[in-house]
Design an enzyme around this catalytic site. Structure first.
Site, PDB file in Angstrom:
ATOM      1  N   ASP A  65      -5.314 -27.603  29.820  1.00  0.00           N
ATOM      2  CA  ASP A  65      -5.414 -26.159  29.628  1.00  0.00           C
ATOM      3  C   ASP A  65      -6.527 -25.923  28.615  1.00  0.00           C
ATOM      4  O   ASP A  65      -6.477 -26.467  27.498  1.00  0.00           O
ATOM      5  CB  ASP A  65      -4.110 -25.580  29.091  1.00  0.00           C
ATOM      6  CG  ASP A  65      -2.959 -25.718  30.070  1.00  0.00           C
ATOM      7  OD1 ASP A  65      -3.218 -25.845  31.279  1.00  0.00           O
ATOM      8  OD2 ASP A  65      -1.787 -25.700  29.617  1.00  0.00           O
ATOM      9  N   ARG A 117       1.315 -33.749  28.290  1.00  0.00           N
ATOM     10  CA  ARG A 117       2.532 -33.108  27.765  1.00  0.00           C
ATOM     11  C   ARG A 117       3.728 -34.029  28.019  1.00  0.00           C
ATOM     12  O   ARG A 117       4.028 -34.349  29.175  1.00  0.00           O
ATOM     13  CB  ARG A 117       2.754 -31.773  28.446  1.00  0.00           C
ATOM     14  CG  ARG A 117       3.976 -30.984  27.988  1.00  0.00           C
ATOM     15  CD  ARG A 117       4.143 -29.714  28.802  1.00  0.00           C
ATOM     16  NE  ARG A 117       2.946 -28.889  28.754  1.00  0.00           N
ATOM     17  CZ  ARG A 117       2.716 -27.886  29.610  1.00  0.00           C
ATOM     18  NH1 ARG A 117       3.557 -27.615  30.585  1.00  0.00           N
ATOM     19  NH2 ARG A 117       1.601 -27.189  29.496  1.00  0.00           N
ATOM     20  N   HIS A 133      -5.882 -23.439  33.506  1.00  0.00           N
ATOM     21  CA  HIS A 133      -5.187 -24.660  33.928  1.00  0.00           C
ATOM     22  C   HIS A 133      -5.976 -25.398  35.007  1.00  0.00           C
ATOM     23  O   HIS A 133      -6.253 -24.852  36.071  1.00  0.00           O
ATOM     24  CB  HIS A 133      -3.809 -24.248  34.468  1.00  0.00           C
ATOM     25  CG  HIS A 133      -2.946 -25.368  34.947  1.00  0.00           C
ATOM     26  ND1 HIS A 133      -1.766 -25.699  34.348  1.00  0.00           N
ATOM     27  CD2 HIS A 133      -3.070 -26.215  36.009  1.00  0.00           C
ATOM     28  CE1 HIS A 133      -1.201 -26.708  35.004  1.00  0.00           C
ATOM     29  NE2 HIS A 133      -1.987 -27.038  36.016  1.00  0.00           N
ATOM     30  N   GLU A 184      -3.165 -19.439  36.777  1.00  0.00           N
ATOM     31  CA  GLU A 184      -3.550 -19.559  35.376  1.00  0.00           C
ATOM     32  C   GLU A 184      -5.024 -19.926  35.261  1.00  0.00           C
ATOM     33  O   GLU A 184      -5.418 -21.035  35.649  1.00  0.00           O
ATOM     34  CB  GLU A 184      -2.688 -20.626  34.684  1.00  0.00           C
ATOM     35  CG  GLU A 184      -1.198 -20.296  34.684  1.00  0.00           C
ATOM     36  CD  GLU A 184      -0.332 -21.443  34.184  1.00  0.00           C
ATOM     37  OE1 GLU A 184       0.852 -21.189  33.904  1.00  0.00           O
ATOM     38  OE2 GLU A 184      -0.848 -22.575  34.060  1.00  0.00           O
TER      39      GLU A 184
END
Length: 393
Positions: free
Chosen positions: A149, A97, A210, A207
């Site tokens: 993810d 990212r 993740h 999460e």
């Protein structure tokens, strides 16, 4: 004329598609495209679309592809091999990212008036606390290139495995060890977790999707190069495959008297065909069961979203007005077709007839009488929806 303008636009797009090979992005040393390492991986890059907690494409995501460090990609390949033996493929929502994307999240978090995606991603969480609660990070491990993810899909159907909560849902139900999901959903999460841990990743407690590579190569370095397409795709090869599959499906169902000679395929920008469908009007006694509509419905079911941004639709015939509208509602912005409307009309179908009605202003009451009645009550209903800040799609 409306139809001719659309035809011209599509023709221009198609010429550009053939004539302009994209320039391959040169990745920084040590980074790779995940698809090159794991050909079977499924990609659903949410930050390239509006199907995310911000509700729009995120800065730095120029293509729906996944990038990781070489070490993370090789480790993920080990996890994929473990899962493949159990009947699963991996689907990636996000990988590397860019820093600019993280900055975009910060801007979003500071705009407390923007609540349009609250119902779907953080219904019980105060937006002002998303960083404090650990659902969004000021310095994301994703920007170091070794965090991913992901979820699981079944190899035979490509349907997502039920994990108990959607990707990027902010709340305790997304935590590992939560008591808010069923034993089956917990077992599904554990299948993913066990394979990822065995391959060298560690889970993030808040999460279920993740995972970070334990021995990441750049533990203190953050990157900001964009997520761009890896190379020029041989689109003619992709289209030939879509054409072949759409025609074959249409011919099969046509011969079985299920519907007319219409087929459709939806594929992503990496050339993966997501779904192939055909017309089933006669079997289903449903005048809306056109090939394009059936393909859109099936793609939405498989991908788990109503937003097909970035996907491309191939149809054996120029889409009728209903199918064009459905395509626009699905956020598909590129359609390629085989036969023209006049070709369909020549064998008795009404596609061109409907276009002429629309182009004439929809005033021929012998075809369709359109009247207004009860506007006040209906507008009141619309205003109730707006007051609830429901999602616009």
């Amino acid at each position: 004329m409306l139809k001719r303008r659309i035809c011209l636009l599509l023709s221009v797009l198609l010429c550009v598609l053939w004539a302009v090979p994209g320039l391959a992005q040169v990745l920084p040393e040590g980074f790779v495209y995940v698809k090159d390492v794991i050909p079977s991986v499924r990609l659903d890059i949410r930050y390239y679309s509006g199907h995310n907690f911000v509700g729009t494409r995120i800065d730095g995501y120029n293509a729906p592809t996944a990038i990781l460090t070489s070490e993370a990609a090789e480790a993920l390949k080990k996890a994929a091999e473990i899962l493949d033996e159990q009947g699963y493929l991996i689907k990636i929502f996000d990988a590397y990212r860019p820093l600019r994307a993280v900055e975009r999240f910060l801007i979003w978090a500071q705009d407390l008036d923007d609540q349009k995606m609250k119902e779907f991603y953080y219904p019980e969480v105060d937006k002002a606390r998303v960083f404090e609660l650990g659902y969004v990070a000021l310095r994301s491990g994703h920007s170091r290139g070794s965090t991913v993810d992901l979820t699981l899909v079944y190899k035979d159907t490509l349907e997502e495995v039920d994990m108990g909560s959607p990707f990027d849902f902010f709340g305790p139900i997304s935590h590992h060890g939560t008591d808010l999901i069923t034993p089956e959903q917990e077992a599904n999460r554990n299948i993913l977790r066990d394979a990822m841990v065995a391959a060298g990743f560690e889970p993030y407690p808040n999460e279920w999707w993740h995972y970070r590579l334990v021995d990441e190569p750049y533990p203190d370095r953050y990157f900001d190069f964009p997520v761009d397409a890896p190379e020029y795709i041989s689109w003619r090869g992709v289209l030939d495959e879509a054409l072949e599959q759409a025609v074959a499906r249409a011919r099969q169902t046509m011969n079985e008297n299920i519907g007319g000679p219409f087929g459709a395929a939806i594929f992503d920008q990496e050339g993966n065909i997501i779904v192939v469908a055909s017309n089933s009007v006669l079997r289903d006694h449903d005048p809306t069961a056109h090939a394009e509509v059936n393909a859109i419905r099936e793609a939405g079911r498989i991908l788990g979203t109503h937003d097909l941004s970035g996907y491309i639709l191939y149809a054996t015939g120029y889409p009728c007005p209903m199918c064009l509208a459905a395509t626009i509602w699905a956020n598909i912005t590129h359609v390629i077709y085989g036969a023209r409307p006049e070709d369909a009309e020549a064998i008795g179908f009404r596609d061109d007839f409907i276009y002429r009605f629309i182009e004439a202003g929809r005033v021929d009451s012998s075809i369709l009488l359109i009247e207004e009645y009860g506007r006040e009550k209906c507008v009141e209903l619309f205003q109730e929806y707006a007051a609830k800040q429901k999602q616009i799609y």
